[in-house]
Design a protein around this motif. Structure first.
Motif, PDB file in Angstrom:
ATOM      1  N   ILE A 305       0.807  -1.341  -0.001  1.00 45.76           N
ATOM      2  CA  ILE A 305       0.057   0.140  -0.024  1.00 45.76           C
ATOM      3  C   ILE A 305       0.854   1.239   0.208  1.00 45.76           C
ATOM      4  O   ILE A 305       0.542   2.264  -1.017  1.00 45.76           O
ATOM      5  N   GLY A 306       2.006   1.401   1.029  1.00 50.15           N
ATOM      6  CA  GLY A 306       2.591   2.600   1.135  1.00 50.15           C
ATOM      7  C   GLY A 306       3.322   2.841   0.017  1.00 50.15           C
ATOM      8  O   GLY A 306       3.301   4.017  -0.569  1.00 50.15           O
ATOM      9  N   LEU A 307       4.375   1.812  -0.456  1.00 46.79           N
ATOM     10  CA  LEU A 307       5.117   2.302  -1.687  1.00 46.79           C
ATOM     11  C   LEU A 307       4.418   2.031  -3.023  1.00 46.79           C
ATOM     12  O   LEU A 307       4.628   2.746  -3.997  1.00 46.79           O
ATOM     13  N   GLY A 308       3.309   1.230  -3.021  1.00 47.52           N
ATOM     14  CA  GLY A 308       2.436   0.996  -4.220  1.00 47.52           C
ATOM     15  C   GLY A 308       1.635   2.193  -4.501  1.00 47.52           C
ATOM     16  O   GLY A 308       1.651   2.659  -5.738  1.00 47.52           O
ATOM     17  N   PHE A 309       1.286   3.214  -3.500  1.00 46.11           N
ATOM     18  CA  PHE A 309       0.647   4.328  -3.689  1.00 46.11           C
ATOM     19  C   PHE A 309       1.806   5.470  -4.361  1.00 46.11           C
ATOM     20  O   PHE A 309       1.137   5.986  -5.352  1.00 46.11           O
ATOM     21  N   LEU A 310       3.056   5.237  -3.802  1.00 43.83           N
ATOM     22  CA  LEU A 310       3.927   6.424  -4.502  1.00 43.83           C
ATOM     23  C   LEU A 310       4.154   5.967  -5.697  1.00 43.83           C
ATOM     24  O   LEU A 310       4.469   6.721  -6.586  1.00 43.83           O
ATOM     25  N   GLU A 311       4.385   4.715  -6.139  1.00 34.63           N
ATOM     26  CA  GLU A 311       4.788   4.514  -7.347  1.00 34.63           C
ATOM     27  C   GLU A 311       3.777   4.599  -8.319  1.00 34.63           C
ATOM     28  O   GLU A 311       3.750   4.903  -9.577  1.00 34.63           O
ATOM     29  N   ALA A 312       2.512   4.634  -7.941  1.00 37.79           N
ATOM     30  CA  ALA A 312       1.178   4.831  -8.737  1.00 37.79           C
ATOM     31  C   ALA A 312       1.285   6.255  -8.961  1.00 37.79           C
ATOM     32  O   ALA A 312       0.743   6.734 -10.247  1.00 37.79           O
ATOM     33  N   VAL A 313       1.656   7.192  -8.400  1.00 37.50           N
ATOM     34  CA  VAL A 313       1.677   8.599  -8.406  1.00 37.50           C
ATOM     35  C   VAL A 313       2.842   9.084  -8.838  1.00 37.50           C
ATOM     36  O   VAL A 313       2.980  10.190  -9.303  1.00 37.50           O
ATOM     37  N   GLY A 314       3.829   8.092  -9.234  1.00 37.75           N
ATOM     38  CA  GLY A 314       5.135   8.431  -9.898  1.00 37.75           C
ATOM     39  C   GLY A 314       6.000   9.515  -8.907  1.00 37.75           C
ATOM     40  O   GLY A 314       6.839  10.121  -9.517  1.00 37.75           O
ATOM     41  N   HIS A 315       5.931   9.111  -7.591  1.00 37.49           N
ATOM     42  CA  HIS A 315       6.722   9.799  -6.665  1.00 37.49           C
ATOM     43  C   HIS A 315       7.655   8.914  -6.005  1.00 37.49           C
ATOM     44  O   HIS A 315       8.268   9.259  -4.908  1.00 37.49           O
ATOM     45  N   LEU A 316       7.852   7.606  -6.523  1.00 44.76           N
ATOM     46  CA  LEU A 316       8.724   6.494  -5.718  1.00 44.76           C
ATOM     47  C   LEU A 316      10.204   6.912  -5.559  1.00 44.76           C
ATOM     48  O   LEU A 316      10.684   6.971  -4.509  1.00 44.76           O
ATOM     49  N   ASP A 317      10.841   7.455  -6.738  1.00 45.79           N
ATOM     50  CA  ASP A 317      12.214   7.624  -6.957  1.00 45.79           C
ATOM     51  C   ASP A 317      12.478   8.935  -6.626  1.00 45.79           C
ATOM     52  O   ASP A 317      12.967   9.657  -7.573  1.00 45.79           O
ATOM     53  N   ASN A 318      12.114   9.572  -5.730  1.00 43.54           N
ATOM     54  CA  ASN A 318      12.144  11.019  -5.498  1.00 43.54           C
ATOM     55  C   ASN A 318      13.591  11.367  -4.817  1.00 43.54           C
ATOM     56  O   ASN A 318      14.172  12.655  -5.007  1.00 43.54           O
ATOM     57  N   GLY A 319      14.148  10.509  -4.089  1.00 40.23           N
ATOM     58  CA  GLY A 319      15.653  10.676  -3.614  1.00 40.23           C
ATOM     59  C   GLY A 319      15.625  11.638  -2.295  1.00 40.23           C
ATOM     60  O   GLY A 319      16.718  12.128  -2.089  1.00 40.23           O
ATOM     61  N   SER A 320      14.401  11.978  -1.802  1.00 36.36           N
ATOM     62  CA  SER A 320      14.547  12.963  -0.900  1.00 36.36           C
ATOM     63  C   SER A 320      14.378  12.371   0.781  1.00 36.36           C
ATOM     64  O   SER A 320      13.422  11.707   0.851  1.00 36.36           O
ATOM     65  N   LEU A 321      15.288  12.237   1.406  1.00 40.87           N
ATOM     66  CA  LEU A 321      15.375  11.627   2.667  1.00 40.87           C
ATOM     67  C   LEU A 321      14.361  12.373   3.677  1.00 40.87           C
ATOM     68  O   LEU A 321      13.633  11.522   4.348  1.00 40.87           O
ATOM     69  N   SER A 322      14.144  13.817   3.581  1.00 40.94           N
ATOM     70  CA  SER A 322      13.308  14.258   4.550  1.00 40.94           C
ATOM     71  C   SER A 322      11.847  13.696   4.056  1.00 40.94           C
ATOM     72  O   SER A 322      11.124  13.527   5.027  1.00 40.94           O
ATOM     73  N   PHE A 323      11.289  13.571   2.648  1.00 38.93           N
ATOM     74  CA  PHE A 323      10.242  13.319   2.154  1.00 38.93           C
ATOM     75  C   PHE A 323      10.208  11.737   2.789  1.00 38.93           C
ATOM     76  O   PHE A 323       8.870  11.436   3.304  1.00 38.93           O
ATOM     77  N   ALA A 324      11.110  10.747   2.815  1.00 39.69           N
ATOM     78  CA  ALA A 324      10.972   9.637   3.090  1.00 39.69           C
ATOM     79  C   ALA A 324      10.541   9.285   4.617  1.00 39.69           C
ATOM     80  O   ALA A 324       9.789   8.528   4.864  1.00 39.69           O
ATOM     81  N   ILE A 325      11.287  10.154   5.499  1.00 45.02           N
ATOM     82  CA  ILE A 325      11.001  10.032   6.795  1.00 45.02           C
ATOM     83  C   ILE A 325       9.677  10.682   6.981  1.00 45.02           C
ATOM     84  O   ILE A 325       8.798   9.995   8.054  1.00 45.02           O
ATOM     85  N   ALA A 326       9.188  11.707   6.617  1.00 46.93           N
ATOM     86  CA  ALA A 326       7.775  12.259   6.666  1.00 46.93           C
ATOM     87  C   ALA A 326       6.816  11.238   6.288  1.00 46.93           C
ATOM     88  O   ALA A 326       5.552  11.050   6.872  1.00 46.93           O
ATOM     89  N   TYR A 327       7.011  10.666   5.132  1.00 45.42           N
ATOM     90  CA  TYR A 327       5.998   9.815   4.629  1.00 45.42           C
ATOM     91  C   TYR A 327       5.895   8.510   5.278  1.00 45.42           C
ATOM     92  O   TYR A 327       4.715   8.074   5.506  1.00 45.42           O
ATOM     93  N   GLY A 328       7.150   8.237   5.848  1.00 42.69           N
ATOM     94  CA  GLY A 328       7.173   6.896   6.874  1.00 42.69           C
ATOM     95  C   GLY A 328       6.410   7.079   8.187  1.00 42.69           C
ATOM     96  O   GLY A 328       5.588   6.412   8.758  1.00 42.69           O
ATOM     97  N   CYS A 329       6.689   8.077   8.760  1.00 46.42           N
ATOM     98  CA  CYS A 329       6.001   8.844  10.022  1.00 46.42           C
ATOM     99  C   CYS A 329       4.548   8.879   9.962  1.00 46.42           C
ATOM    100  O   CYS A 329       3.677   8.499  10.752  1.00 46.42           O
ATOM    101  N   SER A 330       4.023   9.471   8.654  1.00 48.64           N
ATOM    102  CA  SER A 330       2.640   9.555   8.239  1.00 48.64           C
ATOM    103  C   SER A 330       2.001   8.084   8.130  1.00 48.64           C
ATOM    104  O   SER A 330       0.786   7.936   8.888  1.00 48.64           O
ATOM    105  N   TYR A 331       2.664   7.180   7.838  1.00 49.18           N
ATOM    106  CA  TYR A 331       2.119   6.052   7.261  1.00 49.18           C
ATOM    107  C   TYR A 331       1.885   5.283   8.791  1.00 49.18           C
ATOM    108  O   TYR A 331       1.062   4.604   8.897  1.00 49.18           O
ATOM    109  N   PHE A 332       3.037   5.431   9.431  1.00 47.60           N
ATOM    110  CA  PHE A 332       2.880   4.698  10.648  1.00 47.60           C
ATOM    111  C   PHE A 332       1.728   5.186  11.613  1.00 47.60           C
ATOM    112  O   PHE A 332       1.193   4.446  12.285  1.00 47.60           O
TER     113      PHE A 332
END
Length: 358
Positions: A305-332
């Motif tokens: 779900i979490g990574l599948g959504f990002l891939e679906a909207v084309g934002h998976l390979d964004n390379g931003s550590l701040s986004f990765a942590i913020a997205y991970g915290c939001s998902y949790f």
């Protein structure tokens, strides 16, 4: 409430912490955000590397020991056979689930490794604690030797993100046993030490202060040994070789990494015991306990779900550590809310229910 009840819920609480750490690490990896971001963000993300997954496996070992306690105590052959069959069925389910995640492109899957740990546990139900420690030591030493004898980078691309020959018999076996993300040598050590702890009284209230003191001290000592050995041997071996042999990062998984991660995992479990004992009536603590009880659902969900959504909207390979942590915290946070609401109506999580019925 019995003495064992808060102990079990404390393990669920620790499992929730492990899931949170795995989400952060896996999202960082999937978004290729390993080097970007501020220094403090890199440091925070680095704290979870190889530690959250190790905690997850140690908890699995403890859980198996608690699950098989009656069979081990009675030595009833029928009860032991039932436990072994149960572990083998769970291993089969997790193996299939892990292979499906691999087919979806999730190279960092832990479930198919977890399946092997459960198969090993089915064989080791009745062995003594000394044998468990002996196997831990043998696998630990053998794994360090394998790092010297075998080419750890074989099969990996230059970024260590993709395993090029995973779907060959040789490549899959090499990945599974020697140089995957969670190879049997040495990751089985975490499971074995968990099984050992689950058979001792170290989780009891009387021994808990020593457990916390020894585990924290061990973490500091092994980290200091790693730093010292890398510093002292770098002029002789060069920095890259010294780091390869003595690092406490998970890749490559050196002996010092396993020892340090074992101690840090036990320390987190000890802290979890204290937290749940003191705040078990807190809404947040209860919600986190519920989250740990749905750990398999959340592990699969954070990928599908979490990574599948990002891939679906084309934002998976964004390379931003701040986004990765913020997205991970939001998902949790969403996972915590879902767990709390779900456990009001159902005893087990969605994937846990499917596994139970199959």
């Amino acid at each position: 409430m019995s003495q064992s009840a808060p102990r079990i819920t404390a393990l669920d609480f620790a499992r929730a912490l492990a899931i949170f750490g795995m989400i952060i690490v896996n999202y960082k990896l999937a978004m290729q955000a390993e080097n970007g971001g501020s220094t403090w963000l890199i440091a925070i993300a680095g704290l979870f590397e190889g530690r959250a997954s190790a905690l997850f496996v140690v908890l699995a070992g403890i859980g198996v020991s608690l699950m098989t306690m009656k069979a081990r105590g009675s030595l009833d052959k029928e009860h032991i056979r039932h436990n072994r069959n149960s572990l083998c069925k769970r291993a089969a389910f997790l193996s299939i689930a892990g292979m499906l995640l691999l087919l979806m492109g999730w190279n960092a899957d832990i479930l198919h490794f977890y399946a092997v740990f459960l198969l090993a546990a089915s064989v080791l139900i009745t062995v003594s604690r000394n044998i468990l420690l002996g196997l831990y030591t043998i696998i630990l030493l053998a794994s360090q030797l394998f790092l010297i004898v075998f080419d750890y980078s074989k099969g990996w691309d230059k970024s260590f993100h993709a395993y090029l020959d995973l779907w060959t018999i040789e490549g899959f076996s090499r990945n599974l046993f020697l140089n995957g993300f969670h190879p049997i040598f040495p990751w089985l050590c975490f499971f074995l030490i968990g099984m050992w702890i689950g058979r001792t009284r170290w989780l009891d209230l009387a021994t808990r202060p020593k457990l916390l003191l020894y585990s924290l001290s061990g973490t500091v000592v092994f980290e200091a040994i790693s730093y010292s050995l890398i510093s002292w041997s770098s002029p002789v071996l060069d920095t890259e070789a010294a780091t390869y042999l003595f690092t406490t990062k998970p890749m490559p998984p050196t002996m010092l990494y396993v020892l340090s991660a074992t101690c840090s995992s036990i320390a987190i479990i000890a802290v979890s015991l204290y937290v749940v004992d003191k705040f078990q009536n807190s809404l947040l603590i209860q919600a986190l306990i519920n989250t740990g009880q749905l750990s398999l659902t959340h592990y699969i969900g954070h990928v599908v779900i979490g990574l599948g959504f990002l891939e679906a909207v084309g934002h998976l390979d964004n390379g931003s550590l701040s986004f990765a942590i913020a997205y991970g915290c939001s998902y949790f946070i969403i996972a915590i809310i879902f767990s709390y609401v779900w456990r009001k109506w159902m005893k087990r999580g969605p994937v846990e229910l499917i596994m139970r019925r199959i």
